[in-house]
Write an enzyme that holds these catalytic residues in place. Structure first.
Site, PDB file in Angstrom:
ATOM      1  N   SER A  66       1.033  -1.022  -0.003  1.00 18.80           N
ATOM      2  CA  SER A  66       0.313   0.655  -0.021  1.00 18.80           C
ATOM      3  C   SER A  66       0.963   1.126  -0.447  1.00 18.80           C
ATOM      4  O   SER A  66       2.318   0.921   0.826  1.00 18.80           O
ATOM      5  CB  SER A  66      -0.457  -0.510   1.153  1.00 18.80           C
ATOM      6  OG  SER A  66      -1.718   0.792   0.570  1.00 18.80           O
ATOM      7  N   PRO A  67       0.558   2.454  -0.711  1.00 18.61           N
ATOM      8  CA  PRO A  67       0.930   3.662  -0.888  1.00 18.61           C
ATOM      9  C   PRO A  67       1.572   3.970   1.190  1.00 18.61           C
ATOM     10  O   PRO A  67      -0.220   4.180   1.397  1.00 18.61           O
ATOM     11  CB  PRO A  67       0.009   4.282  -1.262  1.00 18.61           C
ATOM     12  CG  PRO A  67      -0.618   4.016  -1.325  1.00 18.61           C
ATOM     13  CD  PRO A  67      -0.508   2.576  -1.423  1.00 18.61           C
ATOM     14  N   GLN A 119       0.744   6.514  -6.708  1.00 19.77           N
ATOM     15  CA  GLN A 119      -0.282   7.549  -6.341  1.00 19.77           C
ATOM     16  C   GLN A 119      -0.220   8.515  -6.688  1.00 19.77           C
ATOM     17  O   GLN A 119       0.747   9.699  -6.071  1.00 19.77           O
ATOM     18  CB  GLN A 119      -0.543   6.875  -5.080  1.00 19.77           C
ATOM     19  CG  GLN A 119      -2.024   7.582  -4.397  1.00 19.77           C
ATOM     20  CD  GLN A 119      -2.105   6.650  -3.333  1.00 19.77           C
ATOM     21  OE1 GLN A 119      -1.528   7.828  -1.926  1.00 19.77           O
ATOM     22  NE2 GLN A 119      -3.024   6.155  -2.791  1.00 19.77           N
ATOM     23  N   TYR A 122      -7.891  14.448   1.114  1.00 19.59           N
ATOM     24  CA  TYR A 122      -6.868  15.544   0.191  1.00 19.59           C
ATOM     25  C   TYR A 122      -8.143  16.233  -0.875  1.00 19.59           C
ATOM     26  O   TYR A 122      -9.319  16.201  -0.378  1.00 19.59           O
ATOM     27  CB  TYR A 122      -5.718  14.401  -0.401  1.00 19.59           C
ATOM     28  CG  TYR A 122      -4.929  13.831   0.861  1.00 19.59           C
ATOM     29  CD1 TYR A 122      -4.465  14.845   2.251  1.00 19.59           C
ATOM     30  CD2 TYR A 122      -4.882  12.858   1.383  1.00 19.59           C
ATOM     31  CE1 TYR A 122      -3.384  14.212   2.663  1.00 19.59           C
ATOM     32  CE2 TYR A 122      -4.527  12.492   2.010  1.00 19.59           C
ATOM     33  CZ  TYR A 122      -3.741  13.079   2.913  1.00 19.59           C
ATOM     34  OH  TYR A 122      -2.596  12.542   3.963  1.00 19.59           O
ATOM     35  N   ARG A 161      -8.707   6.498  -5.322  1.00 22.45           N
ATOM     36  CA  ARG A 161      -8.617   5.472  -4.136  1.00 22.45           C
ATOM     37  C   ARG A 161     -10.100   6.888  -3.569  1.00 22.45           C
ATOM     38  O   ARG A 161     -10.226   7.186  -4.253  1.00 22.45           O
ATOM     39  CB  ARG A 161      -7.324   6.207  -3.117  1.00 22.45           C
ATOM     40  CG  ARG A 161      -7.430   5.529  -1.757  1.00 22.45           C
ATOM     41  CD  ARG A 161      -6.116   5.531  -1.142  1.00 22.45           C
ATOM     42  NE  ARG A 161      -5.954   4.359  -0.768  1.00 22.45           N
ATOM     43  CZ  ARG A 161      -5.253   4.195  -0.226  1.00 22.45           C
ATOM     44  NH1 ARG A 161      -4.386   4.131   0.825  1.00 22.45           N
ATOM     45  NH2 ARG A 161      -4.359   2.687  -0.249  1.00 22.45           N
ATOM     46  N   ARG A 187       1.126  -1.648   7.168  1.00 19.87           N
ATOM     47  CA  ARG A 187       2.349  -1.770   8.104  1.00 19.87           C
ATOM     48  C   ARG A 187       2.404  -2.938   8.157  1.00 19.87           C
ATOM     49  O   ARG A 187       4.203  -3.226   8.990  1.00 19.87           O
ATOM     50  CB  ARG A 187       1.317  -0.946   9.275  1.00 19.87           C
ATOM     51  CG  ARG A 187       0.850  -0.165   9.584  1.00 19.87           C
ATOM     52  CD  ARG A 187      -0.167   0.060  11.184  1.00 19.87           C
ATOM     53  NE  ARG A 187      -0.441   1.904  11.225  1.00 19.87           N
ATOM     54  CZ  ARG A 187      -1.547   2.541  10.441  1.00 19.87           C
ATOM     55  NH1 ARG A 187      -2.669   1.617   9.835  1.00 19.87           N
ATOM     56  NH2 ARG A 187      -1.770   3.581  10.447  1.00 19.87           N
TER      57      ARG A 187
END
Length: 823
Positions: A465-466, A543, A624, A672, A766
């Site tokens: 994952s980014p 991304q 964002y 996303r 993580r």
């Protein structure tokens, strides 16, 4: 006197269901000197309902708590291991599930008889309208409110208990039949208005429970709300005739009129389970109903009632919480509530605790265990409420999805239950993923199956994952990123995503975030992409996103999301809504700002293609810039880009379409989204499905389904795979590939998600930070032959396998596997 606490001499249980009876007998068994009274509104040995279901594990808990009643139950139980799913004129059967069923009436009879044998006073035909008066009458030191789903006591003290009652979407009716099923049977039948499903299981030698369930709108469309009870039963009998072998369906709720036996399940959650009440002398007339039996109540002796006493009233069983019948845990929860509180009193006797401490400890521990079951029950409930979502699946995957619907039953758990069936299912999945390929003796686990999107084939379903690393200089990715991304590319994942990268200097989240607006940044990314391509078989994706109102903040290890101490740059967003009171107020974008920003995204897209990226993702989540347009909490615009969801998505769709036009046609693009804002007035999973359909129409290949972070007021409900249900909805309702994210930490999670068709890719964050070779290590734990090893090790797979095993052994994670199992 033999009591757990000096202050506890008399217990009053209001409600003679499983919770009240079992707690009463457990306490009387452990402390014979206690006076325990159970008050029930129905007649002795009278009950409604059909059979109840336990797991084998629940029976073990009952044997530990009271071997005598557990043995009587065991003698009356019907045991079966199989589940059979009937769907579209086909069936799938699996074994090893370990269920036991017993008639509700027989269960209560056993508990009632055991109570009487131990000396518990049972008071029947007493409808309790005033619990305080009854507590005063029995001079109770502890009141157990086990008065069921529609608890009067919970309602009376709702300010304390703070119940949250969610009435679910399906109607169901609880029936019986003389047809005895030899497996727990799920039968699905489609009508002109929608789907009905039956849950059927045998609970004695002659009778089965037969629950029929359907969404409210389907129920209404068939006119069932206007039918008599007999007409409704006849409708079900005709619909499910093929499963009944000529047997009738039977109702034992003759006391209900019309369609009142069709109910909607109420999910009950209470914030607290204990209310402290001051009991005063009674001034009301005597209670209705029968008097207590001779010897019960104050006549047994003891001090006269104290007008100033404070006593606890403790919710138990359905009064405190409910769990949908589709996971069969309502009675289990009630009995285990009783065990847990009795255990707490037993432990308190040696710790010299007060009543307050005992009940506080009970509620703190038990409420967590109940919440786990309720979360699983919620997932199960939603699956059955939305059967139509899964009806595009073949029966193999439909049955797997059903079996794993709660997210508590996992892929490897199914292997323990029925390895032959699961291997057959894995082989079926592999044939679909690799048409024409030969499937070996040990099929490939779902997470290691390939996936082709446009012209790109990913070797497996795992994505790094980014994740923001805050380690760029002037937006340039350096050696840190080469090592960080390169290591994870060599670690077995199919796709490695670069963290959110900005198309402009002002679009970075922090000064340490990367960008792609100049040649130096492009060259740095090309270096990393080249390394990934030459040193691994992984693909690499970028991304792209703009931080909007969440920009110009400190590095992640400083004060995350807080403005820079100095040197802040101006911010743009959909509206002049700051992320928090301490953050800058952004400027609302003008049309000119929007045109310039679209051009910047297009330029970064061209540079990403030139740098050699295989995959491109547009970030429209987490508050964002583009997310701020989509979220109604941050979009206050009154022009064509505000208001309805279609309008709020308009600008993000413009940006996406412009990027798609210049991105190579054979390379995938994903988006996303935040599928749930977790805040009042924000977007919901319903909106997420609508968003996905809009992006799909614009040419999006995959929806990367995240949630939250759009507002500081968000209150997510965390847990294992907690965002996966959103990916499930988007995939199976919008008909687009999805990527699941959020607390996916084990191969078992990923295999379950992919196997059930809840998502097509699993993004692991993580866990990859902690272990760059997470995919290889998880695959090694599975001891699969399907691991695709990094190129440098192709001639030495045994050595690498031994090294992986050695590392795991040193970490204490698994036993050393047999090297002969290496590919």
């Amino acid at each position: 006197m033999n009591t757990p606490l000096p202050a506890l001499r008399r217990i009053l249980c209001i409600g003679g269901g499983p919770a009240g009876l079992y707690f009463g007998l457990l306490m009387k068994r452990r402390y014979p000197d206690l006076q325990v009274t159970v008050v029930e509104r129905n007649r002795p040995f009278d009950t409604f309902g059909w059979g109840v279901v336990f797991s084998d594990q629940t029976l073990q808990n009952l044997k530990r708590a009271d071997p005598e009643s557990a043995q009587q139950m065991a003698d009356a139980f019907n045991h079966w291991d199989d589940i059979e799913v009937f769907y579209k004129d086909r069936s799938v059967r699996s074994t090893g599930h370990g269920f036991i069923g017993i008639g509700r009436k027989r269960l209560l009879n056993i508990l009632q008889e055991r109570c009487l044998a131990l000396g518990v006073d049972l008071v029947f035909e007493t409808d309790v309208t005033d619990d305080q008066a009854l507590a005063q009458q029995y001079n109770a030191d502890l009141v157990i409110a086990s008065d069921g789903l529609n608890s009067r006591i919970r309602t009376r003290y709702e300010t304390t208990y703070q119940p949250d009652i969610d009435t679910r979407k399906c109607r169901f009716v609880w029936l019986g039949t003389r047809k005895t099923f030899d497996a727990f049977t799920f039968a699905f039948e489609q009508t002109e208005h929608g789907w009905f499903q039956a849950h059927a299981y045998k609970f004695d030698d002659e009778t089965s429970t037969f629950i029929v369930e359907t969404p409210e709108d389907v129920w209404q469309a068939h006119g069932l709300e206007h039918m008599s009870q007999e007409e409704g039963v006849a409708f079900c009998e005709k619909l499910f005739a093929k499963y009944l072998d000529g047997n009738a369906l039977i109702s034992n709720a003759k006391h209900l009129r019309g369609s009142a036996n069709w109910i909607r399940f109420p999910r009950v959650i209470c914030q607290t389970w204990v209310h402290w009440q001051e009991i005063r002398p009674p001034h009301a007339p005597p209670l209705r109903g029968s008097l207590p039996p001779e010897g019960a109540g104050p006549a047994r002796g003891g001090p006269a009632p104290d007008p100033g006493r404070r006593i606890p009233i403790v919710l138990m069983g359905d009064a405190a919480h409910t769990a949908h019948f589709s996971i069969g845990s309502g009675t289990k929860l009630a009995l285990e509530d009783a065990i847990d509180l009795a255990d707490e009193f037993s432990g308190a006797a040696g710790r010299s605790e007060s009543m307050e401490e005992v009940l506080k400890g009970y509620e703190a521990r038990r409420s967590v265990e109940v919440l786990k079951i309720q979360n699983a029950a919620r997932n199960s409930t939603e699956w059955f409420e939305n059967v139509d979502r899964y009806t595009g699946m073949d029966i193999q995957q439909f049955a797997y999805s059903l079996l794993t619907r709660s997210q508590r039953i996992s892929h490897e758990n199914l292997r323990l239950r029925d390895p032959q069936w699961l291997e057959g299912y894995e082989a079926w999945l592999e044939h679909r993923a690799r048409p024409g390929a030969t499937v070996g003796r040990h099929p490939t686990p779902p997470m290691l199956l390939p996936l082709t999107v446009r012209g790109l084939t990913l070797k497996n379903r795992i994505v790094v994952s980014p994740m923001a690393q805050y380690s760029a200089t002037d937006g340039v990715a350096g050696d840190y990123h080469l090592v960080h991304l390169g290591a994870r590319a060599m670690g077995g994942a199919a796709l490695v995503m670069v963290e959110m990268t900005s198309p402009t200097p002002e679009g970075r989240i922090t000064p340490g975030c990367p960008g792609l607006w100049n040649d130096e940044q492009q060259a740095a990314f090309a270096r990393i992409a080249d390394f990934v391509h030459t040193s691994s078989s992984a693909k690499i994706g970028l991304q792209l996103g703009h931080s909007g109102a969440k920009g110009s903040t400190q590095l992640g290890w400083e004060q995350i999301d807080e403005p820079l101490p100095a040197g802040n740059w101006p911010l743009l967003s959909a509206s002049s809504v700051p992320y928090g009171p301490q953050n800058q107020v952004p400027s609302a974008m003008t049309r000119a700002d929007m045109d310039a920003m679209t051009a910047a995204f297009v330029e970064s897209t061209r540079r990403a293609a030139a740098a050699g990226f295989d995959w491109l993702e547009l970030h429209c989540a987490h508050g964002y810039l583009l997310s701020a347009f989509i979220c109604p909490l941050t979009n206050e615009r009154t022009d064509d880009y505000g208001g309805s969801l279609d309008n709020r998505c308009r600008y993000p769709l413009e940006v996406f379409a412009a990027m798609r036009a210049v991105w190579p046609a054979d390379k995938p693009m994903s988006v996303r989204i935040s599928a749930h804002d977790w805040a009042p007035g924000g977007n919901t999973p319903d909106d997420a499905v609508a968003m996905a359909r809009l992006f799909k129409a614009a040419g999006c290949d995959v929806i990367d389904v995240s949630s939250g972070q759009t507002t500081r007021q968000a209150k997510p409900v965390y847990g294992r795979m907690y965002q996966t249900p959103f990916a499930d909805r988007v995939r199976n309702e919008a008909g687009i590939l999805t990527m699941a994210v959020g607390a996916i930490t084990e191969a078992d999670h990923a295999n379950s998600i992919i196997g059930a068709g809840r998502a097509d890719l699993c993004a692991v964050a993580r866990a990859h930070l902690a272990d760059p070779a997470w995919t290889l290590h998880e695959a090694a734990k599975l001891q699969t032959r399907a691991i695709e090893w990094p190129r440098p090790y192709e001639s030495g797979r045994d050595q690498l396998y031994r090294e992986v095993a050695r590392q795991q052994t040193l970490q204490g994670s698994v036993a050393t596997p047999d090297p002969a199992e290496a590919p």
